[in-house]
Scaffold this motif. Structure first.
Motif, short mmCIF file in Angstrom:
data_model
loop_
_atom_site.label_atom_id
_atom_site.label_comp_id
_atom_site.label_asym_id
_atom_site.label_seq_id
_atom_site.Cartn_x
_atom_site.Cartn_y
_atom_site.Cartn_z
N GLU A 174 0.84 -1.19 0.00
CA GLU A 174 0.00 0.00 0.00
C GLU A 174 0.88 1.25 0.00
O GLU A 174 1.99 1.24 0.55
CB GLU A 174 -0.91 0.01 1.23
CG GLU A 174 -1.95 -1.09 1.24
CD GLU A 174 -2.95 -0.95 0.11
OE1 GLU A 174 -3.26 0.21 -0.26
OE2 GLU A 174 -3.42 -1.98 -0.41
N THR A 176 0.62 4.02 1.62
CA THR A 176 0.81 4.66 2.93
C THR A 176 0.67 3.62 4.05
O THR A 176 0.01 2.60 3.90
CB THR A 176 -0.22 5.78 3.16
OG1 THR A 176 -1.56 5.24 3.06
CG2 THR A 176 -0.04 6.89 2.15
N ARG A 177 1.32 3.94 5.19
CA ARG A 177 1.23 3.12 6.39
C ARG A 177 0.94 4.01 7.60
O ARG A 177 1.27 5.20 7.60
CB ARG A 177 2.54 2.36 6.66
CG ARG A 177 2.72 1.12 5.82
CD ARG A 177 3.99 0.40 6.24
NE ARG A 177 3.88 -0.13 7.60
CZ ARG A 177 4.88 -0.68 8.26
NH1 ARG A 177 6.09 -0.74 7.70
NH2 ARG A 177 4.71 -1.16 9.48
N SER A 236 4.75 4.73 2.74
CA SER A 236 5.27 3.42 3.18
C SER A 236 6.79 3.34 3.11
O SER A 236 7.43 2.71 3.96
CB SER A 236 4.67 2.30 2.33
OG SER A 236 3.27 2.24 2.50
#
Length: 281
Positions: A174, A176-177, A236
């Motif tokens: 993904e 973003t985290r 990420s």
């Protein structure tokens, strides 16, 4: 030498040539045409694979398998023209397949796992994954093995059979985290002040995402303290640098505001009173 014997040999070769001559001619023609057709098919297949987003290892595997199948069909066809039954070829291929399968059981499991990984793509080169207690960036995915580079510079080579049958935590799939910071405070500490200070520290970082915005919540009541969780989202690829910087920023902001993070403590009762006997830093 007996002339009848020589005549019989000549007669045998003549009959053989007459019976097999057309078949040999047809076989040569079929072989030449088959080679041309195989080259054309492989050229089209390579062009198709080149346009697709298939991994390089899978492309090589598909090309090799296609060549093997096409040549197998060609020689089976030539054999049938010459009078060799197709069942004979099937028996030969079947026996060879069984022998190879028994000799390469582990490798075949890795091979099958590699095909699954390359087709379904649970991860790719460059991803950060955690699998079988190993964590690192994927360096290369072959048809048999997957190689990752750990944070301390080690190369871990894992059989694809094991990887395909394990839970794979892909931490960069993904874009973003979420960063979760767990903080603990005594019940006397003002929650609103905690939220204000921590949110200001989180938002001061230039590389965090603004949507969704950072948040701070009371997560749990414990025996002698409350657990506060602060969250923010980040690219990420920047997770760990931002995580460490946010930890340091929050700690400095709490120190400036005079808010102390709760420390475990042991209480000893003496009569009707109690005193704090020991604090664990």
């Amino acid at each position: 030498m007996d002339t009848s014997f020589i005549d019989s040999i000549k007669s045998f070769f003549k009959e053989t040539l007459v019976s097999l001559g057309p078949k040999l001619l047809y076989s040569i023609i079929v072989f030449i045409l088959g080679m041309l057709i195989i080259k054309l098919i492989m050229r089209l297949l390579k062009a198709t694979l080149k346009k697709s987003k298939v991994e390089l290892s899978l492309k090589t595997f598909v090309e090799s398998l296609s060549v093997f199948i096409l040549y197998g069909l060609l020689f089976t066809l030539i054999g049938s023209i010459l009078g060799i039954k197709a069942t004979s070829f099937l028996a030969i291929f079947g026996a060879a397949g069984i022998a190879i399968g028994l000799a390469l059981q582990g490798s075949l499991a890795n091979f099958a796992g590699g095909v699954l990984i390359l087709v379904f793509k649970p991860f790719k080169a460059g991803d950060l994954i955690a699998v079988n207690q190993h964590k690192g960036h994927v360096v290369k995915v072959d048809i048999l093995y997957t190689r990752i580079k750990t944070f301390d510079g080690r190369i871990i080579t894992m059989p694809n059979g094991n990887v395909a049958n394990s839970d794979v935590d892909n931490r960069t799939m993904e874009p973003t985290r979420r960063i979760d910071l767990e903080l603990r405070f005594t019940y006397k500490t003002d929650i609103d002040q905690i939220r204000e200070v921590v949110l200001k520290a989180l938002k001061s970082h230039k590389q965090i995402e603004t949507d969704p915005e950072p948040d701070v919540w009371l997560e749990e009541f414990l025996e002698s303290e409350m657990r506060i969780v602060a969250r923010c989202w980040v690219d990420s690829q920047l997770y760990w640098p931002v995580f460490w910087e946010q930890m340091e920023s929050v700690k400095k902001s709490l120190d400036i505001a005079g808010l102390e993070i709760s420390m475990p403590q042991r209480v000893v009762y003496q009569g009707g009173d109690y005193i704090i006997k020991e604090k664990n830093q």
